[in-house]
Design a protein around this motif. Structure first.
Motif, PDB file in Angstrom:
ATOM      1  N   PRO A  96     -12.878   0.347 -44.507  1.00 35.00           N
ATOM      2  CA  PRO A  96     -11.828   0.168 -45.523  1.00 35.00           C
ATOM      3  C   PRO A  96     -10.442  -0.094 -44.932  1.00 35.00           C
ATOM      4  O   PRO A  96      -9.669  -0.876 -45.493  1.00 35.00           O
ATOM      5  CB  PRO A  96     -11.865   1.482 -46.310  1.00 35.00           C
ATOM      6  CG  PRO A  96     -13.268   1.981 -46.139  1.00 35.00           C
ATOM      7  CD  PRO A  96     -13.636   1.596 -44.735  1.00 35.00           C
ATOM      8  N   LEU A  97     -10.112   0.535 -43.825  1.00 37.91           N
ATOM      9  CA  LEU A  97      -8.815   0.302 -43.197  1.00 37.91           C
ATOM     10  C   LEU A  97      -8.727  -1.121 -42.664  1.00 37.91           C
ATOM     11  O   LEU A  97      -7.706  -1.805 -42.843  1.00 37.91           O
ATOM     12  CB  LEU A  97      -8.582   1.313 -42.075  1.00 37.91           C
ATOM     13  CG  LEU A  97      -7.247   1.222 -41.333  1.00 37.91           C
ATOM     14  CD1 LEU A  97      -6.069   1.361 -42.298  1.00 37.91           C
ATOM     15  CD2 LEU A  97      -7.166   2.278 -40.231  1.00 37.91           C
ATOM     16  N   PHE A  98      -9.774  -1.599 -42.025  1.00 41.53           N
ATOM     17  CA  PHE A  98      -9.780  -2.980 -41.540  1.00 41.53           C
ATOM     18  C   PHE A  98      -9.670  -3.961 -42.707  1.00 41.53           C
ATOM     19  O   PHE A  98      -8.928  -4.946 -42.636  1.00 41.53           O
ATOM     20  CB  PHE A  98     -11.057  -3.244 -40.738  1.00 41.53           C
ATOM     21  CG  PHE A  98     -10.956  -2.860 -39.286  1.00 41.53           C
ATOM     22  CD1 PHE A  98     -10.554  -3.774 -38.337  1.00 41.53           C
ATOM     23  CD2 PHE A  98     -11.267  -1.568 -38.880  1.00 41.53           C
ATOM     24  CE1 PHE A  98     -10.458  -3.424 -36.995  1.00 41.53           C
ATOM     25  CE2 PHE A  98     -11.172  -1.203 -37.549  1.00 41.53           C
ATOM     26  CZ  PHE A  98     -10.767  -2.124 -36.593  1.00 41.53           C
ATOM     27  N   GLN A  99     -10.399  -3.693 -43.784  1.00 40.43           N
ATOM     28  CA  GLN A  99     -10.340  -4.587 -44.939  1.00 40.43           C
ATOM     29  C   GLN A  99      -8.949  -4.597 -45.560  1.00 40.43           C
ATOM     30  O   GLN A  99      -8.456  -5.659 -45.982  1.00 40.43           O
ATOM     31  CB  GLN A  99     -11.387  -4.151 -45.972  1.00 40.43           C
ATOM     32  CG  GLN A  99     -12.820  -4.379 -45.517  1.00 40.43           C
ATOM     33  CD  GLN A  99     -13.834  -3.804 -46.503  1.00 40.43           C
ATOM     34  OE1 GLN A  99     -13.518  -2.881 -47.275  1.00 40.43           O
ATOM     35  NE2 GLN A  99     -15.048  -4.325 -46.477  1.00 40.43           N
ATOM     36  N   HIS A 100      -8.312  -3.435 -45.600  1.00 41.55           N
ATOM     37  CA  HIS A 100      -6.973  -3.345 -46.170  1.00 41.55           C
ATOM     38  C   HIS A 100      -5.980  -4.158 -45.336  1.00 41.55           C
ATOM     39  O   HIS A 100      -5.146  -4.896 -45.884  1.00 41.55           O
ATOM     40  CB  HIS A 100      -6.532  -1.885 -46.237  1.00 41.55           C
ATOM     41  CG  HIS A 100      -5.205  -1.684 -46.885  1.00 41.55           C
ATOM     42  ND1 HIS A 100      -5.056  -1.604 -48.248  1.00 41.55           N
ATOM     43  CD2 HIS A 100      -3.953  -1.562 -46.364  1.00 41.55           C
ATOM     44  CE1 HIS A 100      -3.772  -1.434 -48.555  1.00 41.55           C
ATOM     45  NE2 HIS A 100      -3.086  -1.413 -47.421  1.00 41.55           N
ATOM     46  N   LEU A 101      -6.059  -4.047 -44.018  1.00 38.77           N
ATOM     47  CA  LEU A 101      -5.161  -4.817 -43.167  1.00 38.77           C
ATOM     48  C   LEU A 101      -5.419  -6.314 -43.292  1.00 38.77           C
ATOM     49  O   LEU A 101      -4.476  -7.120 -43.294  1.00 38.77           O
ATOM     50  CB  LEU A 101      -5.296  -4.381 -41.712  1.00 38.77           C
ATOM     51  CG  LEU A 101      -4.231  -3.379 -41.241  1.00 38.77           C
ATOM     52  CD1 LEU A 101      -4.405  -2.037 -41.926  1.00 38.77           C
ATOM     53  CD2 LEU A 101      -4.263  -3.220 -39.722  1.00 38.77           C
ATOM     54  N   ALA A 102      -6.681  -6.697 -43.412  1.00 40.45           N
ATOM     55  CA  ALA A 102      -6.999  -8.120 -43.549  1.00 40.45           C
ATOM     56  C   ALA A 102      -6.422  -8.688 -44.846  1.00 40.45           C
ATOM     57  O   ALA A 102      -5.980  -9.849 -44.885  1.00 40.45           O
ATOM     58  CB  ALA A 102      -8.510  -8.328 -43.497  1.00 40.45           C
ATOM     59  N   ARG A 103      -6.403  -7.882 -45.916  1.00 43.68           N
ATOM     60  CA  ARG A 103      -5.828  -8.344 -47.182  1.00 43.68           C
ATOM     61  C   ARG A 103      -4.301  -8.351 -47.131  1.00 43.68           C
ATOM     62  O   ARG A 103      -3.652  -9.201 -47.743  1.00 43.68           O
ATOM     63  CB  ARG A 103      -6.293  -7.442 -48.333  1.00 43.68           C
ATOM     64  CG  ARG A 103      -7.765  -7.552 -48.676  1.00 43.68           C
ATOM     65  CD  ARG A 103      -8.061  -6.848 -50.002  1.00 43.68           C
ATOM     66  NE  ARG A 103      -7.709  -5.434 -49.958  1.00 43.68           N
ATOM     67  CZ  ARG A 103      -8.559  -4.463 -49.624  1.00 43.68           C
ATOM     68  NH1 ARG A 103      -9.803  -4.761 -49.288  1.00 43.68           N
ATOM     69  NH2 ARG A 103      -8.163  -3.196 -49.632  1.00 43.68           N
ATOM     70  N   THR A 104      -3.742  -7.387 -46.420  1.00 45.66           N
ATOM     71  CA  THR A 104      -2.287  -7.218 -46.416  1.00 45.66           C
ATOM     72  C   THR A 104      -1.587  -8.236 -45.525  1.00 45.66           C
ATOM     73  O   THR A 104      -0.501  -8.728 -45.855  1.00 45.66           O
ATOM     74  CB  THR A 104      -1.928  -5.794 -45.957  1.00 45.66           C
ATOM     75  OG1 THR A 104      -2.569  -4.845 -46.817  1.00 45.66           O
ATOM     76  CG2 THR A 104      -0.426  -5.567 -46.006  1.00 45.66           C
TER      77      THR A 104
END
Length: 289
Positions: A129-137
């Motif tokens: 989830p942290l990696f996905q959040h950074l990829a979206r941000t």
């Protein structure tokens, strides 16, 4: 002199840095007995004390039996589980406990069941989830740096890539992220995880003393220290930390802040958290005229 705190101001011409009064470390140690300095120097700082202990003892010719690896692993785990999720508004992760992986280091669970993959799409485990959040941000190219070189000499100052991600820049996962997104937040997060993997596997290398300069792996990069002595008293000190390179003009943090996504200066503190200087950093914006 050593940095104590800095203020970064985001203006139309890019980030500018103002340093608070520096810590007069040299004045605190020069003239003191060697053994006393070896005990005092790590106590002057809140972070990476084991790395600084080893460096001080090596530089002073004292036995250095301490191992900085547990400190690196602990710092990486706390950052991945608590500090970075908090910075990005995500729930903290439970810090891995020994009973979760009784036959391996508990921190290995952060790598995923199959270990750290070579491709981001194959990443599994609690950090997805942290990696996905950074990829979206942060879209590709946002908050990136140029491929800065590693320090050319342990004590050199200036803009160099002296970081956990820099240590792992040749890992296939980091190479692929660099190709798709650049050396940005996603690259730095992957570098932290790859550095944890390397520390768990004993691949980070150890402390060294070459030409009177001690270099020690630490959580944020490589710490370097030279201490001269005469008659049992310390006569000189030169130290170089990863934070010196991170905050240098043209360095990684200033480059990243200069390339924030349009209209997203609110992400500045998150970028600071990913670079993680070892001194307090205040970020402010220039007020419109």
């Amino acid at each position: 002199m050593t940095l104590s705190a800095v203020t970064l101001t985001l203006g139309p011409k890019g980030p500018t840095l103002v340093s608070a009064p520096r810590m007069p470390v040299e004045d605190m140690v020069i003239g003191r007995p060697v053994a006393e300095v070896a005990e005092l120097l790590p106590r002057l700082f809140n972070l990476c004390r084991m790395a600084q202990t080893v460096a001080a003892k090596l530089a002073l010719g004292l036995p250095a039996t301490e191992d900085p690896m547990p400190e690196i692993i602990r710092d990486h785990v706390l950052k991945l589980c608590i500090t970075l999720p908090h910075a990005f508004g995500l729930p903290a992760l439970a810090v891995p406990e020994p009973q979760l992986l009784p036959h391996r280091h508990p921190a290995a669970m952060l790598l995923g069941p199959g270990g750290l993959p070579d491709d981001l799409d194959d990443l599994r485990g609690p950090l997805v989830p942290l990696f996905q959040h950074l990829a979206r941000t942060f879209p590709p190219g946002a908050a990136t740096t140029t491929p800065l070189p590693a320090p050319l000499h342990p004590l050199v100052g200036g803009a160099f890539e002296n970081s956990a991600a820099g240590r792992q820049a040749d890992h296939p996962l980091l190479r692929r992220i660099e190709s798709s997104h650049g050396r940005g937040p996603l690259w730095r997060l992957a570098g932290l995880l790859a550095d944890l993997d390397a520390a768990l596997a004993g691949r980070l290398g150890g402390a060294e003393l070459v030409d009177g300069i001690a270099t020690v792996p630490a959580a944020r990069g490589t710490y370097a220290l030279r201490l001269t002595q005469s008659g049992g008293l310390v006569t000189g000190l030169i130290r170089r930390t990863p934070t010196d390179h991170i905050l240098a003009p043209g360095g990684a943090l200033r480059q990243s802040l200069a390339r924030l996504p349009d209209g997203r200066r609110d992400l500045a503190q998150q970028v600071v958290a990913l670079h993680d200087p070892c001194v307090p950093v205040t970020v402010r914006e220039v007020e419109d005229a």
